[in-house]
Enzyme design. Structure first.
Site, PDB file in Angstrom:
ATOM      1  N   ASP A 477       0.832  -1.205   0.000  1.00 47.54           N
ATOM      2  CA  ASP A 477       0.000   0.000   0.000  1.00 47.54           C
ATOM      3  C   ASP A 477       0.869   1.259   0.000  1.00 47.54           C
ATOM      4  O   ASP A 477       2.066   1.209   0.293  1.00 47.54           O
ATOM      5  CB  ASP A 477      -0.893  -0.030   1.249  1.00 47.54           C
ATOM      6  CG  ASP A 477      -2.212   0.684   1.035  1.00 47.54           C
ATOM      7  OD1 ASP A 477      -2.309   1.505   0.106  1.00 47.54           O
ATOM      8  OD2 ASP A 477      -3.151   0.426   1.807  1.00 47.54           O
ATOM      9  N   ASP A 547     -10.759   2.048  -3.178  1.00 44.80           N
ATOM     10  CA  ASP A 547     -11.312   1.759  -1.846  1.00 44.80           C
ATOM     11  C   ASP A 547     -12.833   1.734  -1.890  1.00 44.80           C
ATOM     12  O   ASP A 547     -13.477   1.366  -0.913  1.00 44.80           O
ATOM     13  CB  ASP A 547     -10.840   2.820  -0.839  1.00 44.80           C
ATOM     14  CG  ASP A 547      -9.470   2.469  -0.287  1.00 44.80           C
ATOM     15  OD1 ASP A 547      -9.016   1.329  -0.495  1.00 44.80           O
ATOM     16  OD2 ASP A 547      -8.838   3.340   0.353  1.00 44.80           O
TER      17      ASP A 547
HETATM   18  C1  GLA Z   1      -5.708   1.943   2.015  1.00 42.43           C
HETATM   19  C2  GLA Z   1      -6.120   0.738   1.213  1.00 42.43           C
HETATM   20  C3  GLA Z   1      -7.166  -0.048   1.960  1.00 42.43           C
HETATM   21  C4  GLA Z   1      -6.615  -0.467   3.294  1.00 42.43           C
HETATM   22  C5  GLA Z   1      -6.148   0.747   4.075  1.00 42.43           C
HETATM   23  C6  GLA Z   1      -5.420   0.359   5.331  1.00 42.43           C
HETATM   24  O1  GLA Z   1      -6.721   2.873   2.092  1.00 42.43           O
HETATM   25  O2  GLA Z   1      -6.577   1.113  -0.038  1.00 42.43           O
HETATM   26  O3  GLA Z   1      -7.564  -1.155   1.212  1.00 42.43           O
HETATM   27  O4  GLA Z   1      -5.568  -1.364   3.113  1.00 42.43           O
HETATM   28  O5  GLA Z   1      -5.263   1.554   3.306  1.00 42.43           O
HETATM   29  O6  GLA Z   1      -4.957   1.438   6.047  1.00 42.43           O
END
Ligand code: GLA
Length: 742
Positions: A477, A547
């Site tokens: 990430d 997301d």
């Molecule tokens: C990002 C990712 C999510 C999750 C969060 C965790 O937003 O896109 O899928 O992993 O971080 O903090």
């Protein structure tokens, strides 16, 4: 096939159905002659209009600037009189910025040159690709510039990059180094781009190209949620099946610039490369600089053909992972299920329930390390939090494995929280401008991974965790953008290299980790889909799309993403309702159909699902196994666009041998007094007969849908006449039809 046609004095780059032709004007200036449908070997250098006023400089030296101001340049230079947007700019030791790149020979090779440290297309065998190297030179500066054009025997794409060699004895500062340019006459073009925001990535936008500048860019240190490194020039009104399309896509994950400039003579310049804002590269004598690759595609039969060209190119010549053609495990990720509130027991509860339903891998998301109880702390402290992960990581993974499931883990390796042991020990490891307090974003700073010792440390930490248990998947990430650009590593005249070096450092880290763990399934992610780009595909065969897991929002996001990317690359999961981002309710069944257009998985607490929804999971898993190859390896056809019609969405995937196809139909809005609608299929063999069945998610089997489908119908009829689909009752309802050769 690439040739230099001596008599005609042109370079002819032929792909399966297209030709890209470069001429040399006045024996010196490489110019763009033609890009379009494949042509016979005629001398088309007249298309550069060098025999008309204002004439080439050897015929009209007194007006050289008029020539430079209108000639269709192959690689426009800065500062000598081409006043349109340029591709390359420099500053020499004395501060001068003008340069003139003149033709200095060529080479045609039957390989694909390797670009050190960059993601790039590749050929598996010699002879599968050919490359034209067009040598240009500025004698005064001592700068050699090589324009590279690679074609693959099975593709209609032309892959371009540029190498700059300093052959002088002084440093040359490169202040702009774009990768590709196409300079052509305007055809009443419309510009198609992909834009958005967090949770709303890659929505398709089309606008007429007016006089002046238009385009997309990022200065965020990543490709971004906001814009995508893609430009599509479409002849007016072009649609999926008709019209001319010029696509330009950038294999890069950092700051980019994609620009269209329509000028005074109604010509259009389309260009792509590293964003020159805040960019300088000090090129020492004897050193080279390589730009990332830009992929251009021409389609004379609509957007769909461009899409399928990109899909095949990326599947065959960009994604390296051993998982490329393999079935990915159906995963369940605990992010939306628990956020930071989980421990070993909770994860094992989820795993136990999931394993009974057919789910194949548990992914432990953010919150398993250091003092990470919320998103305000602990990034950089890559040590297992044994208060949460009681019994340790190996115990958890072993227990998950005992259930017959694989295990995956989340990292955000590029970051450092001010509240972390790592920051307390190394406050100077964050990117910052000395004397200024750097701005926070999600309460975190970015590590200066351009410094070897920092990169080494993080790679070691990640590898240490990966070797401590049987971990088979990593979600990488990246949750903030780069600002306050300053590195302790770089002298003042190299500070402009930071953003590009940062991107190279990300590539280097992923490369090293994959070298150590070649069987890891890597999924890139950035606050959802801010790093969905072809660069990342070189390292990870799948990328988290957004997301936003709401199935209806995903229709738009996935349509924009699938414009360029094969469905096998799009991270897509079924999540709970009301959806956590938009609060919408959508039937569980529809959520499954929409996630099937991607890697497929779950993002929910399966122990809290209603019995009714839970009962559908085994059927959904069956659906995935049954159709996975068709979805991810087939040809993709867009039938209808909810983002365009506000009503319903439909797309197909068709197997390469055209024996089988799948139609996904989602009716977002119901309309009163509508009984049925006709959908015209695409991509089938007109001379074959097909039977159509509906997938039943409860049983996981295909079943008879409408009685007329029980008789075989020819591909021609299904494509010209279409099929009738009955109106579905309610909103957000989906349907999956399996079309099989009779
Ligand atoms: C990002 C990712 C999510 C999750 C969060 C965790 O937003 O896109 O899928 O992993 O971080 O903090």
């Amino acid at each position: 096939m690439i040739r230099f046609l001596e008599k005609e004095n042109i370079f002819k780059i032929d792909t399966v159905t297209t030709s890209y032709i470069i001429g040399i004007a006045d024996g010196k200036y490489p110019g763009h002659a033609y890009y379009g449908r494949r042509l016979p070997d005629d001398d088309v250098s007249y298309l550069m209009r060098i025999n008309e006023a204002p004439f080439v400089p050897s015929k009209n030296g007194r007006d050289k600037l008029s020539f430079l101001d209108c000639f269709p340049m192959e690689y426009p230079v800065h500062g000598i009189g081409d006043f349109r947007e340029d591709c390359i700019a420099v500053r020499n030791r004395d501060g001068y910025s003008g340069l003139e790149l003149l033709y200095d020979g060529y080479e045609i090779t039957n390989d694909k040159p390797h670009l050190d440290g960059l993601p790039q297309t590749f050929a598996s065998d010699t002879g599968e690709s050919e490359t034209l190297k067009l040598y240009l030179k500025d004698e005064i500066l001592g700068l050699k510039v090589t324009l590279l054009y690679t074609v693959f025997e099975d593709s209609d794409a032309v892959v371009r990059s540029v190498i700059m060699d300093n052959e002088s004895s002084d440093p040359i500062y490169i202040t702009k180094a774009l990768s590709a340019c196409i300079d052509m006459d305007n055809k009443d073009f419309e510009l198609m781009t992909l834009n958005g925001s967090w949770a709303r990535e890659r929505h398709i936008q089309r606008n007429p190209v007016g006089i002046g500048f238009a385009g997309v860019s990022s200065v965020r240190g990543e490709t971004s949620h906001q814009h995508h490194p893609f430009l599509g020039l479409l002849s007016k009104g072009a649609d999926d099946d008709h019209g001319e399309v010029y696509g330009m896509h950038f294999i890069y994950s950092g700051n980019f610039k994609g620009l269209v400039y329509r000028g005074q003579f109604d010509n259009v310049r389309m260009m792509m490369g590293i964003n020159d804002e805040d960019f300088t590269w000090k090129l020492e004598p004897g050193n080279s600089f390589m730009t990332p690759e830009a992929v251009t595609v021409y389609s004379g039969s609509g957007i769909g053909k461009m899409t399928r060209t990109y899909h095949d190119l990326y599947r065959n010549h960009l994604i390296r992972s051993p998982y490329k053609d393999k079935k990915r495990p159906i995963l369940i990720n605990n992010w939306e299920a628990t956020y930071f509130d989980f421990n070993t027991d909770k994860l094992l509860d989820i795993a136990r329930e999931s394993s009974k339903l057919g789910i194949e891998m548990l992914v432990m998301d953010d919150g398993w390390f250091g003092n990470r109880y919320d998103d305000n702390r602990a990034l950089g402290d890559w040590f297992v939090n044994e208060e949460k992960i009681k019994g340790g990581l190996k115990y958890l993974v072993d227990e998950v494995n005992k259930l017959g499931m694989k295990f995956g883990i989340w990292f955000e390796p590029e970051m450092i929280s001010p509240d972390s042991d790592l920051y307390r020990e190394h406050p100077d490891w964050a990117i910052a401008i000395p004397g200024r307090t750097a701005g926070l974003c999600r309460n975190q700073y970015v590590l200066d991974i351009t410094r070897d010792e920092i990169r080494d440390y993080i790679v070691e930490r990640v590898c240490d965790i990966l070797s401590s248990a049987n971990i088979e998947y990593v979600k990488w990430d990246m949750n903030r953008q780069l600002a306050d650009l300053g590195s302790k590593n770089l002298p003042f005249d190299r500070m402009g290299e930071l953003s590009h070096r940062y991107t190279l450092a990300v590539y280097d880290m992923q490369e090293r980790i994959l070298e150590r763990f070649p069987d890891i399934l890597l999924e890139n992610c950035s606050g959802g889909g801010a790093r969905f780009d072809p660069g990342m595909l070189y390292y990870s065969p799948q990328i988290w799309c957004s997301d936003d897991t709401d199935a209806i929002e995903r229709l738009k996001i996935q349509e924009g993403t699938a414009l360029l990317y094969p469905l096998s690359t799009m991270g897509a999961h079924v999540s709970v309702c009301p959806n956590h981002t938009v609060g919408r309710n959508t039937p569980f069944e529809t959520r499954g159909y929409v996630a099937l257009a991607g890697t497929f998985g779950y993002e929910l607490d399966v122990t809290k699902l209603s019995d009714e929804d839970k009962a559908m999971i085994p059927g959904q898993c069956k659906m995935y196994h049954k159709y996975r190859d068709l979805v991810t390896m087939g040809d993709y056809y867009r039938i209808a666009s909810y983002s365009g019609n506000g009503y319903f969405d439909a797309y197909m995937t068709v197997s390469k041998d055209r024996k089988e196809a799948l139609l996904t139909f989602v009716q977002v809005m119901n309309r009163p007094n509508v009984h049925s609608r006709i959908i015209r299929l695409k991509g089938l063999d007109p001379d074959e007969k097909y039977l159509i069945k509906k997938f039943n998610m409860e049983t996981g089997e295909d079943e008879v849908y409408l009685s007329y489908m029980e008789k075989p119908l020819s591909g021609e009829t299904l494509m010209s006449g279409g099929i009738v689909i009955e109106n579905l009752w309610g909103d957000n309802r989906g349907l999956l039809l399996h079309i099989v050769k009779a």
